[in-house]
Design an enzyme around this catalytic site. Structure first.
Site, PDB file in Angstrom:
ATOM      1  CG  ASP A   1       5.014 -12.374  -4.494  1.00 32.88           C
ATOM      2  OD1 ASP A   1       3.829 -12.641  -4.631  1.00 32.88           O
ATOM      3  OD2 ASP A   1       5.939 -13.127  -4.856  1.00 32.88           O
TER       4      ASP A   1
ATOM      5  N   GLY B   1       6.268 -15.121  -2.103  1.00 36.11           N
ATOM      6  CA  GLY B   1       5.607 -16.410  -2.147  1.00 36.11           C
ATOM      7  C   GLY B   1       4.655 -16.596  -0.981  1.00 36.11           C
ATOM      8  N   GLY B   2       4.792 -15.781   0.037  1.00 39.02           N
ATOM      9  CA  GLY B   2       3.940 -15.920   1.215  1.00 39.02           C
ATOM     10  C   GLY B   2       2.474 -15.888   0.852  1.00 39.02           C
ATOM     11  CG  PHE B   3      -0.962 -13.006  -1.135  1.00 41.14           C
ATOM     12  CD1 PHE B   3      -1.522 -13.070  -2.410  1.00 41.14           C
ATOM     13  CD2 PHE B   3      -1.774 -12.648  -0.068  1.00 41.14           C
ATOM     14  CE1 PHE B   3      -2.859 -12.761  -2.608  1.00 41.14           C
ATOM     15  CE2 PHE B   3      -3.119 -12.324  -0.265  1.00 41.14           C
ATOM     16  CZ  PHE B   3      -3.656 -12.383  -1.539  1.00 41.14           C
TER      17      PHE B   3
ATOM     18  CG  ASP C   1       4.084 -11.595   4.377  1.00 40.41           C
ATOM     19  OD1 ASP C   1       4.329 -12.352   3.406  1.00 40.41           O
ATOM     20  OD2 ASP C   1       3.232 -10.701   4.343  1.00 40.41           O
TER      21      ASP C   1
ATOM     22  CD  GLN D   1       0.620  -9.185   6.893  1.00 44.96           C
ATOM     23  OE1 GLN D   1      -0.578  -8.891   6.984  1.00 44.96           O
ATOM     24  NE2 GLN D   1       1.159  -9.575   5.743  1.00 44.96           N
TER      25      GLN D   1
ATOM     26  N   GLY E   1      -1.690  -7.729   4.315  1.00 46.99           N
ATOM     27  CA  GLY E   1      -2.918  -8.121   4.995  1.00 46.99           C
ATOM     28  C   GLY E   1      -4.141  -7.334   4.590  1.00 46.99           C
TER      29      GLY E   1
ATOM     30  CG  ASP F   1       0.938  -5.624  -6.555  1.00 53.35           C
ATOM     31  OD1 ASP F   1       0.993  -5.477  -5.308  1.00 53.35           O
ATOM     32  OD2 ASP F   1       0.430  -6.623  -7.110  1.00 53.35           O
TER      33      ASP F   1
ATOM     34  CB  CYS G   1      -8.080   6.621 -23.361  1.00 53.43           C
ATOM     35  SG  CYS G   1      -6.583   5.653 -23.149  1.00 53.43           S
TER      36      CYS G   1
ATOM     37  CB  CYS H   1      -3.841   4.006 -24.646  1.00 58.05           C
ATOM     38  SG  CYS H   1      -5.178   2.929 -25.185  1.00 58.05           S
TER      39      CYS H   1
ATOM     40  CB  CYS I   1      -8.087   4.969 -26.993  1.00 60.60           C
ATOM     41  SG  CYS I   1      -8.792   3.989 -25.649  1.00 60.60           S
TER      42      CYS I   1
ATOM     43  CG  HIS J   1      -7.964   0.990 -22.569  1.00 65.86           C
ATOM     44  ND1 HIS J   1      -7.924   2.347 -22.841  1.00 65.86           N
ATOM     45  CD2 HIS J   1      -8.911   0.838 -21.601  1.00 65.86           C
ATOM     46  CE1 HIS J   1      -8.809   2.983 -22.096  1.00 65.86           C
ATOM     47  NE2 HIS J   1      -9.427   2.103 -21.332  1.00 65.86           N
TER      48      HIS J   1
HETATM   49  C1  LIG Z   1       4.471 -11.324  -0.239  1.00 64.27           C
HETATM   50  N1  LIG Z   1       3.620 -11.109   0.931  1.00 64.27           N
HETATM   51  C2  LIG Z   1       2.383 -10.612   0.831  1.00 64.27           C
HETATM   52  N2  LIG Z   1       1.800 -10.434  -0.366  1.00 64.27           N
HETATM   53  C3  LIG Z   1       0.510  -9.937  -0.404  1.00 64.27           C
HETATM   54  C4  LIG Z   1      -0.140  -9.825  -1.639  1.00 64.27           C
HETATM   55  C5  LIG Z   1      -1.459  -9.364  -1.664  1.00 64.27           C
HETATM   56  N3  LIG Z   1      -2.346  -9.227  -2.694  1.00 64.27           N
HETATM   57  C6  LIG Z   1      -3.502  -8.802  -2.124  1.00 64.27           C
HETATM   58  N4  LIG Z   1      -4.655  -8.571  -2.795  1.00 64.27           N
HETATM   59  C7  LIG Z   1      -4.777  -8.912  -4.176  1.00 64.27           C
HETATM   60  N5  LIG Z   1      -3.383  -8.635  -0.793  1.00 64.27           N
HETATM   61  C8  LIG Z   1      -2.122  -9.000  -0.467  1.00 64.27           C
HETATM   62  C9  LIG Z   1      -1.471  -9.105   0.772  1.00 64.27           C
HETATM   63  C10 LIG Z   1      -0.159  -9.593   0.799  1.00 64.27           C
HETATM   64  C11 LIG Z   1       0.527  -9.772   2.057  1.00 64.27           C
HETATM   65  O1  LIG Z   1      -0.008  -9.491   3.146  1.00 64.27           O
HETATM   66  N6  LIG Z   1       1.780 -10.306   2.026  1.00 64.27           N
END
Ligand SMILES: CNc1nc2cc3nc(NC)[nH]c3cc2c(=O)[nH]1
Length: 372
Positions: A96, A98-100, A150, A193, A220, A270, A308, A310, A313, A339
């Protein structure tokens, strides 16, 4: 025209829903979709060895740019030959941007056109991330799929705030595309978004689709809104995205959210949930969640989930795993983590089989009947 680093092949559309069966091809292999991606925040899916992830069928795993920038530093990872070499993982990796993390972890200072000023959540040091800086870090980490930088606005923010935010996020996305050094080997995805506003989701999708990214994330969401609100946003957002490119719903999720996301045309997911809840002894089973630390399992010599197949299990009982967790034996966390990850990866296998046979809605009904 150079071949993009990542391509998507739509194999089959489900007859009754928006679900798709497909494959995503990356420089580190081709993987079936819809897929669940285990999260390895700091270059490790907590308590799991790469061999174990492979044997349970993981294809693409996540790593967090913000965390790896802070520790050990992207320059060290680059010197090690990149993330695949550093963590001994030869299949897919997605980072990702780093934004979040900045919006959810760090003590936010302020957001400007240039980028985001904030404090390092570990030591309070002043930091700055811009689209150019985030992309440079992701280029150094070397993941097959990279996210744009973002802003993930709060779901319930005002229309005006979110409108300004998506317009800046689109400008940031374009700056990221220009800063991206390795488009032939690393695919940069755009992130749509717009909160819960249809018009803003349309505007964000239109801006990003015009920039012709090789794949798109739906951002978002999974930020505290209800499942019904998330599903409603997906209903009108996935159709705005190109059919011939992958769609990735970030931060999702629980078994029911995965099924409902697939039904609405999402290909990639994810979530830290499986490994996070595993560490406090909560296990996902076909009959719902099971808190194996509970006293009632002290003499329960059945597997976590009798359906399961796995490693945990097939070889261990609830009583044994409960004993390990109660005595802080690390092996206990490894078994619950194994698991839970296997459970979600296996759920995706069952979902892909159901799409193949046009029986996804029947599968959803059967699953929910048992899962509760
Ligand atoms: C890397 N940018 C980015 N990562 C995200 C990770 C997220 N993880 C969740 N819930 C656990 N919502 C998320 C939204 C974004 C999102 O809007 N932008």
């Amino acid at each position: 025209m150079t071949t993009p680093a990542v391509t998507y092949n739509l194999i089959k559309k489900d007859k009754h829903t928006g679900a798709r069966l497909g494959q995503i091809t990356t420089p580190h292999g081709t993987f079936d979709t819809p897929m669940f991606m285990p999260v390895g925040t700091q270059a490790s899916v907590k308590a799991m060895a790469p061999e174990e992830l492979k044997e349970m069928g993981a294809g693409v795993i996540l790593a967090n740019t913000y965390h790896l920038w802070l520790r050990p530093g992207e320059d060290l990872v680059e010197e090690a030959g990149g993330l695949h070499q550093f963590m001994n993982w030869d299949q897919g990796i997605l980072t990702d941007s780093g934004g979040f993390q900045v919006f959810s972890l760090a003590e936010l200072r302020n957001i400007t056109e240039e980028g985001v000023h904030f404090k390092n959540h570990l030591n309070g040091q002043k930091l700055f991330l811009s689209p150019e800086k985030a992309i440079a870090i992701e280029n150094a980490l070397g993941a097959d799929i990279m996210m744009s930088f973002d802003e993930c606005p709060p779901f319930f923010e005002s229309y005006d705030y979110i409108k300004k935010s998506i317009e800046r996020t689109s400008r940031w996305a374009e700056r990221g595309l220009r800063a991206h050094k390795n488009p032939q080997t690393q695919a940069l995805f755009g992130i749509v978004q717009g909160g819960g506003h249809k018009a803003l989701r349309e505007q964000s999708a239109r801006d990003l689709v015009s920039l012709d990214f090789p794949g798109y994330s739906i951002g978002g969401l999974s930020v505290g809104e209800s499942k019904a609100e998330m599903n409603h946003v997906l209903d009108f957002t996935t159709p705005l995205l190109p059919e011939n490119k992958p769609r990735y719903l970030m931060g999702v999720g629980s078994p029911d959210a995965l099924i409902d996301g697939v039904i609405r045309g999402v290909d990639m997911f994810d979530c830290v949930l499986p490994t996070r809840i595993a560490r406090n002894g909560t296990c996902m089973t076909s009959k719902g969640r099971l808190v194996v630390k509970n006293a009632k399992y002290a003499r329960d010599f059945r597997p976590l989930d009798e359906k399961c197949n796995c490693y945990a299990c097939r070889n261990y009982t609830r009583a044994y795993i409960r004993h390990l967790l109660k005595t802080d034996e690390i092996f206990g966390l490894r078994l619950t983590s194994y698991h839970n990850l296997y459970f979600l990866l296996d759920l995706m296998r069952k979902i892909r089989a159901a799409i193949k046979e046009d029986r996804l809605l029947d599968f959803r009904a059967e699953f929910f009947e048992e899962y509760g």
